[in-house]
Design a protein around this motif. Structure first.
Motif, PDB file in Angstrom:
ATOM      1  N   LEU A 347       2.873  18.004 -57.269  1.00  0.00           N
ATOM      2  CA  LEU A 347       3.781  17.833 -58.397  1.00  0.00           C
ATOM      3  C   LEU A 347       5.105  17.226 -57.959  1.00  0.00           C
ATOM      4  O   LEU A 347       5.641  16.332 -58.615  1.00  0.00           O
ATOM      5  N   LEU A 348       5.639  17.685 -56.819  1.00  0.00           N
ATOM      6  CA  LEU A 348       6.947  17.207 -56.374  1.00  0.00           C
ATOM      7  C   LEU A 348       6.916  15.752 -55.933  1.00  0.00           C
ATOM      8  O   LEU A 348       7.771  14.959 -56.329  1.00  0.00           O
ATOM      9  N   TYR A 349       5.938  15.371 -55.090  1.00  0.00           N
ATOM     10  CA  TYR A 349       5.958  13.975 -54.641  1.00  0.00           C
ATOM     11  C   TYR A 349       5.574  13.030 -55.763  1.00  0.00           C
ATOM     12  O   TYR A 349       6.086  11.906 -55.847  1.00  0.00           O
ATOM     13  N   ALA A 350       4.701  13.469 -56.670  1.00  0.00           N
ATOM     14  CA  ALA A 350       4.374  12.635 -57.829  1.00  0.00           C
ATOM     15  C   ALA A 350       5.601  12.492 -58.727  1.00  0.00           C
ATOM     16  O   ALA A 350       5.919  11.399 -59.200  1.00  0.00           O
ATOM     17  N   GLY A 351       6.308  13.605 -58.959  1.00  0.00           N
ATOM     18  CA  GLY A 351       7.499  13.562 -59.791  1.00  0.00           C
ATOM     19  C   GLY A 351       8.579  12.674 -59.217  1.00  0.00           C
ATOM     20  O   GLY A 351       9.242  11.927 -59.945  1.00  0.00           O
ATOM     21  N   PHE A 352       8.768  12.727 -57.900  1.00  0.00           N
ATOM     22  CA  PHE A 352       9.792  11.902 -57.249  1.00  0.00           C
ATOM     23  C   PHE A 352       9.467  10.414 -57.400  1.00  0.00           C
ATOM     24  O   PHE A 352      10.333   9.609 -57.759  1.00  0.00           O
ATOM     25  N   VAL A 353       8.231  10.049 -57.129  1.00  0.00           N
ATOM     26  CA  VAL A 353       7.828   8.638 -57.208  1.00  0.00           C
ATOM     27  C   VAL A 353       7.923   8.128 -58.643  1.00  0.00           C
ATOM     28  O   VAL A 353       8.422   7.021 -58.889  1.00  0.00           O
ATOM     29  N   LEU A 354       7.458   8.923 -59.594  1.00  0.00           N
ATOM     30  CA  LEU A 354       7.521   8.501 -60.995  1.00  0.00           C
ATOM     31  C   LEU A 354       8.956   8.322 -61.459  1.00  0.00           C
ATOM     32  O   LEU A 354       9.269   7.393 -62.203  1.00  0.00           O
TER      33      LEU A 354
END
Length: 428
Positions: A347-354
């Motif tokens: 969730l965190l790395y996806a959220g950061f990239v998005l």
């Protein structure tokens, strides 16, 4: 291939609602209260995220009605900044942007259903939900719209039932999670507050969904802004009310670090039966989230495949204009991500990239000088506000969660290497 049937603004809005209301709102609070325990801090988090999503909805409505092509950020960035920027967004969408939310929704479904049927059976059902939605969206736009409307109606009925029960039922917990003291003034300046915004931004992910299927929307100049703006306002209200319900019926100690915050709150309210029914319906409503991302994500992959040779096999559509190959390729990536890491890490790395790529698109909108469709209000001030706030959140994310942030940047780096070796498709 020309699309034979189209959807109206209500179905487009249902798609936006389904993509937004999903995993984040039912899982984020447990991570947020580890650093921000004041109720005002929580309200500010979700209100600020909603305002940013609303600004984004204004901007994407302008971009979508200007370019009038499906593909979302891939089209916007390719046409305004550089083909490399669009390529990177399409790569991010394939690897984490839409595949990760599908995987995360399935992972959350497993966690909510595990106490009911066991981890093995819940995992199988999570996989089955991904495969079933891919099958449903592989035929026609009208069928996709019908499926999405039904699932979104179930989702909204469930969510509003939770809100009404939670707000008007007294409950039995002596120490609720409410804290309306002045401690919020010190909490909102801590790094943890900014990191909590990543969870909020992720929960609001999907406010731009309808902009990715512009060619499938009837009269997009009028329908797209109505769908994006009305759905975002509705979801903002729902999100704030749900957090208040969870805090009313569970203590901070109970919620801290937990994923299943809804079942904790309603378990306190209704006991074992409450846990059963809330867990069951959260899993069911997550199917609507999986469905929404399964519909939208492959359109970006398909737009990329039409213009770059490496991805060209995914450009093929069926007789109804549906990119079936792209749908099933995205499905395969989603299933791979489902078993690739912990819920919080993904969730965190996806959220950061998005957040990073979305901020780039907001900035790119400033390069569009004329538009014959919708025009975002207060341009360029809202865009500048969004960019500054987003950069603040990402800077603290890099500081507080460097591992997840660098993993996200690494994914972008791999996409750039692929772009250097890929070539533009000469076929029109």
């Amino acid at each position: 291939m020309k699309i034979k049937d189209k959807i109206g603004w209500k179905t487009a809005g249902a798609l936006v609602v389904a993509n937004m209301i999903g995993t984040g709102v039912f899982t984020s609070l447990g991570f947020q209260v580890a650093d921000s325990q004041n109720t005002w801090s929580i309200i500010i988090l979700w209100l600020a995220g909603g305002v940013m999503a609303l600004i984004g909805a204004f901007v994407y409505a302008e971009l979508g009605t200007h370019f009038k092509k499906s593909g979302g950020d891939y089209i916007f960035l390719s046409r305004t900044i550089h083909p490399a920027a669009g390529y990177l967004y399409a790569w991010v969408s394939l690897t984490v942007g839409f595949s990760a939310p599908i995987a995360i929704a399935s992972m959350a479904m497993v966690q909510y259903w595990e106490p009911l049927i066991g981890v093995d059976y819940s995992t199988y059902l999570g996989i089955a939900a991904i495969l079933a939605m891919s099958a449903f969206h592989s035929f026609s736009v009208s069928q996709s719209g019908l499926v999405q409307n039904i699932l979104t109606a179930i989702k909204l009925l469930f969510v509003f039932s939770l809100i009404l029960l939670g707000l008007f039922y007294a409950g039995v917990l002596p120490e609720a999670g409410f804290d309306f003291s002045s401690s919020w003034t010190s909490e909102v300046v801590r790094p943890g507050f900014a990191v909590s915004m990543v969870f909020v931004f992720y929960a609001y992910t999907g406010w731009n969904s309808a902009a990715y299927i512009v060619e499938e929307i009837d009269r997009p100049v009028k329908s797209l802004p109505k769908a994006l703006i009305s759905a975002t306002l509705l979801v903002m209200m729902v999100y704030i009310l749900l957090q208040l319900v969870f805090l009313k019926h569970a203590s901070i100690e109970q919620l801290s670090g937990k994923v299943q915050v809804a079942t904790l709150a309603f378990g306190n309210l209704f006991g074992t039966s409450g846990i059963f029914w809330v867990s069951l319906f959260i899993g069911i409503q997550l199917v609507a989230t999986i469905s929404g991302y399964t519909w939208v994500g492959p359109r970006i992959t398909n737009a990329l495949a039409k213009e770059f040779r490496f991805w060209q096999p995914l450009a093929k559509t069926n007789a109804n204009g549906v990119p079936v190959r792209a749908i099933w390729f995205n499905t395969a990536v989603s299933l791979l991500l489902m078993f690739s890491g912990s819920f919080e890490t993904v969730l965190l790395y996806a959220g950061f990239v998005l957040q990073l790529m979305g901020t780039m698109t907001i900035g790119a909108s400033l390069l569009v000088k004329s538009n014959d469709g919708f025009r975002s209000p207060f341009k360029p001030w809202l865009q500048i506000l969004y960019i500054i706030f987003s950069l603040w959140v990402m800077a603290f994310m890099l500081y507080d969660r460097p591992k997840e942030s660098l993993l996200g940047l690494g994914i972008i780096g791999v996409g750039f290497i692929l772009y250097l070796f890929d070539r533009k498709n000469e076929l029109k």
